[in-house]
Design an enzyme around this catalytic site. Structure first.
Site, PDB file in Angstrom:
ATOM      1  N   LYS A  13      24.426 -35.808  11.729  1.00 16.82           N
ATOM      2  CA  LYS A  13      25.077 -34.547  11.359  1.00 16.82           C
ATOM      3  C   LYS A  13      24.050 -33.419  11.238  1.00 16.82           C
ATOM      4  CE  LYS A  13      26.703 -36.335   7.492  1.00 16.82           C
ATOM      5  NZ  LYS A  13      26.200 -37.723   7.565  1.00 16.82           N
ATOM      6  N   ARG A  88      33.835 -34.581   1.759  1.00 18.78           N
ATOM      7  CA  ARG A  88      33.551 -36.009   1.664  1.00 18.78           C
ATOM      8  C   ARG A  88      34.630 -36.764   0.910  1.00 18.78           C
ATOM      9  NH1 ARG A  88      27.673 -35.622   2.235  1.00 18.78           N
ATOM     10  NH2 ARG A  88      26.812 -37.712   2.335  1.00 18.78           N
ATOM     11  N   ARG A 127      13.367 -41.990   8.791  1.00 22.13           N
ATOM     12  CA  ARG A 127      13.417 -40.527   8.889  1.00 22.13           C
ATOM     13  C   ARG A 127      12.374 -39.854   7.993  1.00 22.13           C
ATOM     14  NH1 ARG A 127      19.081 -38.091   7.197  1.00 22.13           N
ATOM     15  NH2 ARG A 127      18.689 -39.365   5.368  1.00 22.13           N
ATOM     16  N   ARG A 161      13.068 -38.629   1.959  1.00 25.42           N
ATOM     17  CA  ARG A 161      14.051 -38.489   0.892  1.00 25.42           C
ATOM     18  C   ARG A 161      14.040 -39.721  -0.006  1.00 25.42           C
ATOM     19  NH1 ARG A 161      19.482 -36.516   3.936  1.00 25.42           N
ATOM     20  NH2 ARG A 161      20.356 -37.985   2.420  1.00 25.42           N
ATOM     21  N   ARG A 172      25.510 -45.669   0.253  1.00 21.44           N
ATOM     22  CA  ARG A 172      26.052 -44.423   0.817  1.00 21.44           C
ATOM     23  C   ARG A 172      27.068 -44.723   1.914  1.00 21.44           C
ATOM     24  NH1 ARG A 172      20.365 -42.087   2.101  1.00 21.44           N
ATOM     25  NH2 ARG A 172      21.479 -40.659   3.476  1.00 21.44           N
TER      26      ARG A 172
HETATM   27  P1  AP5 Z   1      20.294 -37.050  10.558  1.00 18.81           P
HETATM   28  O1  AP5 Z   1      20.692 -35.975  11.510  1.00 18.81           O
HETATM   29  O2  AP5 Z   1      19.326 -36.711   9.492  1.00 18.81           O
HETATM   30  O3  AP5 Z   1      21.602 -37.758   9.980  1.00 18.81           O
HETATM   31  P2  AP5 Z   1      22.707 -37.234   8.955  1.00 18.81           P
HETATM   32  O4  AP5 Z   1      24.033 -37.582   9.526  1.00 18.81           O
HETATM   33  O5  AP5 Z   1      22.450 -35.802   8.596  1.00 18.81           O
HETATM   34  O6  AP5 Z   1      22.419 -38.223   7.754  1.00 18.81           O
HETATM   35  P3  AP5 Z   1      22.224 -37.978   6.194  1.00 18.81           P
HETATM   36  O7  AP5 Z   1      21.492 -39.145   5.665  1.00 18.81           O
HETATM   37  O8  AP5 Z   1      21.679 -36.618   5.927  1.00 18.81           O
HETATM   38  O9  AP5 Z   1      23.701 -38.027   5.722  1.00 18.81           O
HETATM   39  P4  AP5 Z   1      24.218 -38.247   4.322  1.00 18.81           P
HETATM   40  O10 AP5 Z   1      25.632 -37.863   4.542  1.00 18.81           O
HETATM   41  O11 AP5 Z   1      23.994 -39.568   3.740  1.00 18.81           O
HETATM   42  O12 AP5 Z   1      23.302 -37.278   3.421  1.00 18.81           O
HETATM   43  P5  AP5 Z   1      23.557 -35.842   2.770  1.00 18.81           P
HETATM   44  O13 AP5 Z   1      22.299 -35.102   2.770  1.00 18.81           O
HETATM   45  O14 AP5 Z   1      24.752 -35.212   3.378  1.00 18.81           O
HETATM   46  O15 AP5 Z   1      19.697 -38.259  11.433  1.00 18.81           O
HETATM   47  C1  AP5 Z   1      19.087 -39.381  10.793  1.00 18.81           C
HETATM   48  C2  AP5 Z   1      17.820 -39.814  11.549  1.00 18.81           C
HETATM   49  O16 AP5 Z   1      18.185 -40.303  12.837  1.00 18.81           O
HETATM   50  C3  AP5 Z   1      16.830 -38.683  11.821  1.00 18.81           C
HETATM   51  O17 AP5 Z   1      15.531 -39.188  11.701  1.00 18.81           O
HETATM   52  C4  AP5 Z   1      17.109 -38.263  13.244  1.00 18.81           C
HETATM   53  O18 AP5 Z   1      15.950 -37.765  13.893  1.00 18.81           O
HETATM   54  C5  AP5 Z   1      17.585 -39.551  13.872  1.00 18.81           C
HETATM   55  N1  AP5 Z   1      18.638 -39.331  14.867  1.00 18.81           N
HETATM   56  C6  AP5 Z   1      19.676 -38.473  14.778  1.00 18.81           C
HETATM   57  N2  AP5 Z   1      20.470 -38.571  15.880  1.00 18.81           N
HETATM   58  C7  AP5 Z   1      19.932 -39.544  16.668  1.00 18.81           C
HETATM   59  C8  AP5 Z   1      20.293 -40.107  17.921  1.00 18.81           C
HETATM   60  N3  AP5 Z   1      21.389 -39.674  18.602  1.00 18.81           N
HETATM   61  N4  AP5 Z   1      19.502 -41.086  18.412  1.00 18.81           N
HETATM   62  C9  AP5 Z   1      18.398 -41.520  17.722  1.00 18.81           C
HETATM   63  N5  AP5 Z   1      17.999 -41.016  16.535  1.00 18.81           N
HETATM   64  C10 AP5 Z   1      18.748 -40.037  16.004  1.00 18.81           C
HETATM   65  O19 AP5 Z   1      23.941 -36.243   1.277  1.00 18.81           O
HETATM   66  C11 AP5 Z   1      22.991 -36.822   0.408  1.00 18.81           C
HETATM   67  C12 AP5 Z   1      23.605 -37.061  -0.962  1.00 18.81           C
HETATM   68  O20 AP5 Z   1      23.993 -35.809  -1.552  1.00 18.81           O
HETATM   69  C13 AP5 Z   1      24.878 -37.900  -0.978  1.00 18.81           C
HETATM   70  O21 AP5 Z   1      24.608 -39.278  -0.992  1.00 18.81           O
HETATM   71  C14 AP5 Z   1      25.550 -37.397  -2.261  1.00 18.81           C
HETATM   72  O22 AP5 Z   1      24.954 -37.975  -3.388  1.00 18.81           O
HETATM   73  C15 AP5 Z   1      25.215 -35.919  -2.258  1.00 18.81           C
HETATM   74  N6  AP5 Z   1      26.240 -35.119  -1.556  1.00 18.81           N
HETATM   75  C16 AP5 Z   1      26.049 -34.393  -0.418  1.00 18.81           C
HETATM   76  N7  AP5 Z   1      27.184 -33.793  -0.047  1.00 18.81           N
HETATM   77  C17 AP5 Z   1      28.125 -34.138  -0.972  1.00 18.81           C
HETATM   78  C18 AP5 Z   1      29.503 -33.846  -1.102  1.00 18.81           C
HETATM   79  N8  AP5 Z   1      30.157 -33.070  -0.205  1.00 18.81           N
HETATM   80  N9  AP5 Z   1      30.161 -34.388  -2.155  1.00 18.81           N
HETATM   81  C19 AP5 Z   1      29.532 -35.160  -3.061  1.00 18.81           C
HETATM   82  N10 AP5 Z   1      28.221 -35.481  -2.992  1.00 18.81           N
HETATM   83  C20 AP5 Z   1      27.520 -34.979  -1.941  1.00 18.81           C
HETATM   84 MG    MG Z   2      21.894 -34.817   6.840  1.00 19.96          MG
END
Ligand code: AP5
Ligand code: MG
Length: 215
Positions: A13, A88, A127, A161, A172
């Site tokens: 994402k 979410r 990552r 992270r 997660r």
């Molecule tokens: P990356 O693009 O970083 O993946 P992502 O989908 O953004 O994954 P996240 O871990 O950020 O998602 P998340 O939903 O768990 O975390 P968030 O920050 O939203 O890609 C990952 C890796 O793969 C990278 O190294 C990239 O280079 C590589 N990659 C990408 N695409 C690739 C491909 N096609 N091929 C190969 N490699 C690839 O949330 C974190 C925390 O915040 C949550 O757990 C929660 O506690 C809180 N939070 C956030 N939003 C909310 C909400 N709306 N409500 C409640 N709590 C929330």
């Molecule tokens: Mg992300």
């Protein structure tokens, strides 16, 4: 256009949102990034979010919905939003409809990144990002061109992270299945959902998303 990128942790994402932002002038609204900034700044929101995030749980709907509202207000009318990591929960999906309607915006597409969860663990655990400019890298899939130097800004410090360890990633993912995946049928019924293969190469995924946006 206002779009949601939906998918479990590591689906890509953030990676895709950054590319769309650079290529199309859209604005990435990542609640994860907003919450990490709040934790770093030591704000009251950050204090509430820190432990929840470290455990892989969900921060309250009210907090993240308020963050999205504030960030939408900072955008100009012509800029499209890319929602990354929001909504979410069913309550957040309802809140988003209201936040958009109040601002004369509408949701145009929900793009689901289809991925293989086991492969995602490796993606997330490997990552890291530039500590200076935030550019994203991966131990195996996207190393800096010159080892130890950010391709974008030339800095030499990188960070990981605290929630990117295998146990928290599994939590997660379970939270995604239980709380987030169930919002898809509602968007499906509205004809908004398009599916993209998130296991393809990063650039190929962008091409597939661009195709959906150009429909
Ligand atoms: P990356 O693009 O970083 O993946 P992502 O989908 O953004 O994954 P996240 O871990 O950020 O998602 P998340 O939903 O768990 O975390 P968030 O920050 O939203 O890609 C990952 C890796 O793969 C990278 O190294 C990239 O280079 C590589 N990659 C990408 N695409 C690739 C491909 N096609 N091929 C190969 N490699 C690839 O949330 C974190 C925390 O915040 C949550 O757990 C929660 O506690 C809180 N939070 C956030 N939003 C909310 C909400 N709306 N409500 C409640 N709590 C929330
Ligand atoms: Mg992300």
């Amino acid at each position: 256009m206002n779009i949601i990128l939906l998918g479990p942790p590591g689906a890509g994402k953030g990676t895709q949102a950054a590319r769309l932002e650079a290529e199309r002038g859209m604005v990435q609204l990542s609640t994860g990034d907003m919450l990490r900034a709040a934790v770093k700044a030591g704000t009251p929101v950050g204090a509430q979010a820190k432990a929840v995030m470290a455990a892989g749980g969900l921060v309250s709907d009210a907090i993240v919905s308020a963050l999205i509202g504030e960030n939408l207000d900072a955008m100009t009318a012509g800029q499209g939003a890319i929602f990354d990591g929001f909504p979410r929960t069913a309550a957040q999906a309802d809140a988003l409809d209201l936040l958009l309607a109040e601002r004369g915006r509408r949701l145009d597409r929900v793009i689901e990144l289809e991925v293989d969860e086991d492969a995602l663990v490796e993606r997330v655990v490997g990552r890291f990002t530039c500590a200076n400019c935030g550019a994203g890298y991966h131990d195996r899939f996207k190393r800096p061109v010159a080892d130890g130097t950010c391709d974008v800004c030339g800095a030499h410090e990188f960070k990981r992270r605290p929630d990117d360890n295998e146990a928290t990633v599994r939590t997660r993912m379970a939270v995604y299945r239980a709380e987030t995946a169930p919002i898809l049928p509602g968007y499906e019924a509205r004809g908004l959902v398009r599916r993209v293969d998130g296991m393809a190469e990063i650039a190929e995924v962008t091409v597939a998303i661009e195709a959906v946006l150009g429909e």
